[in-house]
Design a protein around this motif. Sequence first.
Motif, mmCIF file in Angstrom:
data_model
loop_
_atom_site.group_PDB
_atom_site.id
_atom_site.type_symbol
_atom_site.label_atom_id
_atom_site.label_comp_id
_atom_site.label_asym_id
_atom_site.label_seq_id
_atom_site.Cartn_x
_atom_site.Cartn_y
_atom_site.Cartn_z
ATOM 1 N N GLN A 46 0.848 -1.190 0.000
ATOM 2 C CA GLN A 46 0.000 0.000 0.000
ATOM 3 C C GLN A 46 0.884 1.240 0.000
ATOM 4 O O GLN A 46 1.908 1.277 0.657
ATOM 5 N N ARG A 47 0.417 2.219 -0.747
ATOM 6 C CA ARG A 47 1.109 3.503 -0.666
ATOM 7 C C ARG A 47 0.669 4.208 0.605
ATOM 8 O O ARG A 47 -0.451 3.990 1.077
ATOM 9 N N ARG A 48 1.504 5.049 1.092
ATOM 10 C CA ARG A 48 1.141 5.792 2.288
ATOM 11 C C ARG A 48 -0.086 6.657 2.041
ATOM 12 O O ARG A 48 -0.994 6.711 2.872
ATOM 13 N N GLU A 49 -0.125 7.267 0.855
ATOM 14 C CA GLU A 49 -1.276 8.131 0.576
ATOM 15 C C GLU A 49 -2.464 7.320 0.068
ATOM 16 O O GLU A 49 -3.498 7.888 -0.280
ATOM 17 N N GLY A 50 -2.354 6.020 0.049
ATOM 18 C CA GLY A 50 -3.448 5.157 -0.376
ATOM 19 C C GLY A 50 -3.228 4.606 -1.766
ATOM 20 O O GLY A 50 -2.503 5.197 -2.572
ATOM 21 N N GLY A 51 -3.837 3.470 -2.032
ATOM 22 C CA GLY A 51 -3.709 2.840 -3.337
ATOM 23 C C GLY A 51 -2.620 1.794 -3.355
ATOM 24 O O GLY A 51 -1.590 1.967 -2.712
ATOM 25 N N PRO A 52 -2.860 0.714 -4.079
ATOM 26 C CA PRO A 52 -1.879 -0.363 -4.126
ATOM 27 C C PRO A 52 -0.755 -0.090 -5.115
ATOM 28 O O PRO A 52 -0.934 0.703 -6.042
ATOM 29 N N VAL A 53 0.354 -0.738 -4.908
ATOM 30 C CA VAL A 53 1.461 -0.652 -5.850
ATOM 31 C C VAL A 53 2.164 -2.010 -5.822
ATOM 32 O O VAL A 53 2.268 -2.637 -4.769
ATOM 33 N N VAL A 54 2.561 -2.483 -6.990
ATOM 34 C CA VAL A 54 3.187 -3.801 -7.045
ATOM 35 C C VAL A 54 4.698 -3.630 -7.149
ATOM 36 O O VAL A 54 5.197 -2.932 -8.027
ATOM 37 N N LEU A 55 5.401 -4.254 -6.226
ATOM 38 C CA LEU A 55 6.864 -4.146 -6.218
ATOM 39 C C LEU A 55 7.487 -5.516 -6.416
ATOM 40 O O LEU A 55 6.912 -6.538 -6.046
ATOM 41 N N LYS A 56 8.647 -5.508 -7.037
ATOM 42 C CA LYS A 56 9.409 -6.753 -7.153
ATOM 43 C C LYS A 56 9.860 -7.151 -5.752
ATOM 44 O O LYS A 56 10.226 -6.300 -4.932
ATOM 45 N N LYS A 57 9.851 -8.460 -5.504
ATOM 46 C CA LYS A 57 10.226 -8.916 -4.168
ATOM 47 C C LYS A 57 11.708 -8.682 -3.862
ATOM 48 O O LYS A 57 12.084 -8.465 -2.726
ATOM 49 N N ALA A 58 12.522 -8.788 -4.892
ATOM 50 C CA ALA A 58 13.958 -8.657 -4.673
ATOM 51 C C ALA A 58 14.289 -7.298 -4.057
ATOM 52 O O ALA A 58 13.834 -6.267 -4.543
ATOM 53 N N VAL A 59 15.061 -7.339 -2.982
ATOM 54 C CA VAL A 59 15.443 -6.091 -2.332
ATOM 55 C C VAL A 59 16.702 -5.569 -3.011
ATOM 56 O O VAL A 59 17.690 -6.284 -3.134
#
Lengths: 315, 616
Positions: free
Chosen positions: B308-321
């Motif tokens: 989740q974004r802080r200001e709301g809404g989802p975001v998809v991130l790659k798992k790799a750090v």
Amino acid sequence: MFQILNIKGSVNFLRHAVPISILSAILVLGSLGSLATKGINWGLDFTGGTVVELEFSNPANLTAIRDGLTSEATDGAIVQNFGSSRDILIRLPVKEDIKSDLQVSHVMSAVTQLDSAVIQKRVEFVGPQVGKELAEQGGLAVLVALICILIYVSFRFEWRLAMGAVAALGHDVIITLGVFSLFQLEFDLTVLAGVLTVVGYSLNDTIVVFDRIRENFLKLRKGTPVEVVNTSITQTMSRTIITTGTTLVVVVALFLKGGTMIHGFATALLMGIFVGTFSSIYVASFLAIKLGINREHMMPVEIEKEGADQDTLMP
Amino acid sequence: MLNKYPMWKNLMVMIIIAVGAFYAIPNLFGEDHAVQVVATRGAEVTASTQSAVNDVLVSQGIAVKRSELENGQLLVRVNNGEDQLIAKEAIADALGDKFTVALNLAPATPEWLESMGGSPMKLGLDLRGGVHFLMEVDMGEAIRKMTEAKVADYRTDLRAEKIRYAGIRNGAKGIEIKFRDAETLANAERFLKSRSNDMVFTDRSTGSDYFLIANPSDVYLKQIKEEALQQNITTLRNRVNELGVAEPVVQRQGAERIIVELPGVQDTARAKEILSATASIEFHMVDQNADAQAAASGRVPAGSEVYQRREGGPVVLKKAVMLTGTHIQGAQPSYDEYSRPQVSINLDSKGGSIFSNVTKDNIGNPMATLFIEYKDTGDKNADGSVKMKKIEEVISVATIQARLGRNFVITGLGHAESQNLALLLRAGALIAPVYIVEERTIGPSLGQENIENGMQAMIWGMAVVLIFMLVYYRGFGLIANLALTANLVMVVGVMSMIPGAVLTLPGIAGMVLTVGMAVDGNVLIYERIREELRNGRSVQQAIHEGYGNAFSTIADANITTFMTALILFAVGTGAVKGFAVTLMIGIATSMFTAIVGTRSIVNAIWGGKRVKKLSI
């Protein structure tokens, strides 16, 4: 020179050994019974929970404080005086879903209504997991101490004497714990330290007697084991009385002047000194005799040699 | 049987006692009120800081007793508590927020004594007040982080090696790698084994399912835990320094726990907040192929995760750090040109090179900053440990404009958050969350009370014992009393000399007990001498026999007591350890003073001459 005890020859201490051993056995069984039924009043260190020590500006009204602690967070609180009428100790149990900070703040808001000048002297919180581990560790420590001593005494003296010494220690520890259980005195970490010190102290006494027994078996060519043991106890009696006396004096000073935080420690020591002195004669020595200790067991050559060594080392 | 000590032996006794007494002296001087200045935000305490502080104090009309610049910190001693408060305010105002200015009590040991290594005994928290925390490191989380990293590694490695796998996931039994046939599995196993020997691979194929499970080896597991503990200790130490506490203690206890002691601190809330906050950041690439809305409803592509974004809404991130907070070296809150708060970050050289590589390959792609925080939920697990809630939020998504180096900024935070994040990042992130399992706060008044009580007990006990010994043994009693006093002085001296020894309330009890028990050595000897005299031995023989025969008894008795003290030391914590230490030292010194010390005096007085009668 004046003597507390000036005994020529020897006193037949062991004459009373049988009735006293029975009394000892009763005390041990009674202690075990109390431990089994009443258990030990484990302190915060072992159970976990929160403790708040407060100092009121005026003598505090315990009932009023208890009545003030009505919230869910302070449910099950134990309120008691601690040393003086102005000092109060509040113990709070671990709560599933309430943080200790919240418990403390509830307590503070309740007591400041009664006395605005109340001082928070001490706050302690211990997680239940830590307490449990500590209890296991503590029990293990006493056990390890006993085993180490068994090994050392077997090595330095003889296994029959070692058994006697360890039996005496077990006896002292059990009775000390029994007293704590019977009177439901709080058992915290400093009391455990006290119990371990009792182990050390009681052994001190036993070793002194054993040392003399060993020496006398070698020196006195005649006499039954009972006579030798009696002579040894007699010879060390005035030392035992004096040392017990001086130790008792300082422990009493700790008990009276040392403050509430080491009361439990001093209590354990007071108990231990009495029982320990007595067990070195009637449990340790008596058991060694019952196990059939005699002159032949005391003949190892190295020990004499070691004594000779030390003479030159520390003349 | 002359009972004469050779010269060297007398000298040895005198020297040992003199050294003990010398190092006991610092305890007589008490403490000075002092103000401590420590640099925090990249600043440094230098001679110029010292002179600046000096000027401030001169302008306030405060007399400086002594000003020392040592180990990058400045300690200014003043005359009293009143001056101390004024001085602290004035210095803090003058130096600004790059320095932490704290009140302190410094031992008032004279410089010449200090230069010879003299310092007073360190007082435990129960004697001077303060907070004690026992913290536990969440090892499960440390291991999870490691396996997560491995999953990402295996994915890229296998792909690079063109070994086709059907799926990799972090399962309950370990890392599960699925294959379509046995041959690929064997290939992969051979390949992976050659790459990482810290993992153990097991073939768990059943029927037509081909599974390879990877688990960390015992050695590796131990290493992970050790590293997690060590890193957390370093981090906590940094955070404690940020608090500006004088003489803090941060040390490990056992395999998973850390002790933190903050003498003099009463505000536990602030201390806790800083210590247990486990905020950290991670940088991830945004998975641009994924549809955020679809992912939010459950269709997440493999290798990615929805946040989740802080200001709301989802975001998809790659798992790799791409980079974790552990490489962050410095972090300062600042403002951008629109005066929005931001945090400028600089990385260590390793972090810098990693970051510069990944950003080089990803120019034009969006990168997200993930903010991770563990919060105490207030709930407890079944085993009584604290339940932690993991909060993960994407605080910013920015397109990488150019290759980033060691310095860059994070935006998208509130003012207070940027301040807090900067502080936490600067102090280093905790590799795994820690939570407080034990907390003890002792008020300063109680500490003082404890000292007074202990001293009273000591004085009363000692007085009675001394009087008794004198009356009962007369001349020899006086010698025993000298030995007893020397013993006490030596215990204090040795306690002051040993860096790790701490005086606690039970420690004082231990000293009192030593007084009672230390006479035992002399009582044994004296009773033996009396006995020998009664048996008709000559005076010289009696002395010789008395000391000789009593020695092995005293040794046996003391060795066994020492053993129990040692066991107590091993299992005890805090105050009880203090008791064990004083007891052990007391046993050692009392053996010396009671046997060798008194013998030396006895020999000097009665040895080597014809004596008819002993004063015993």
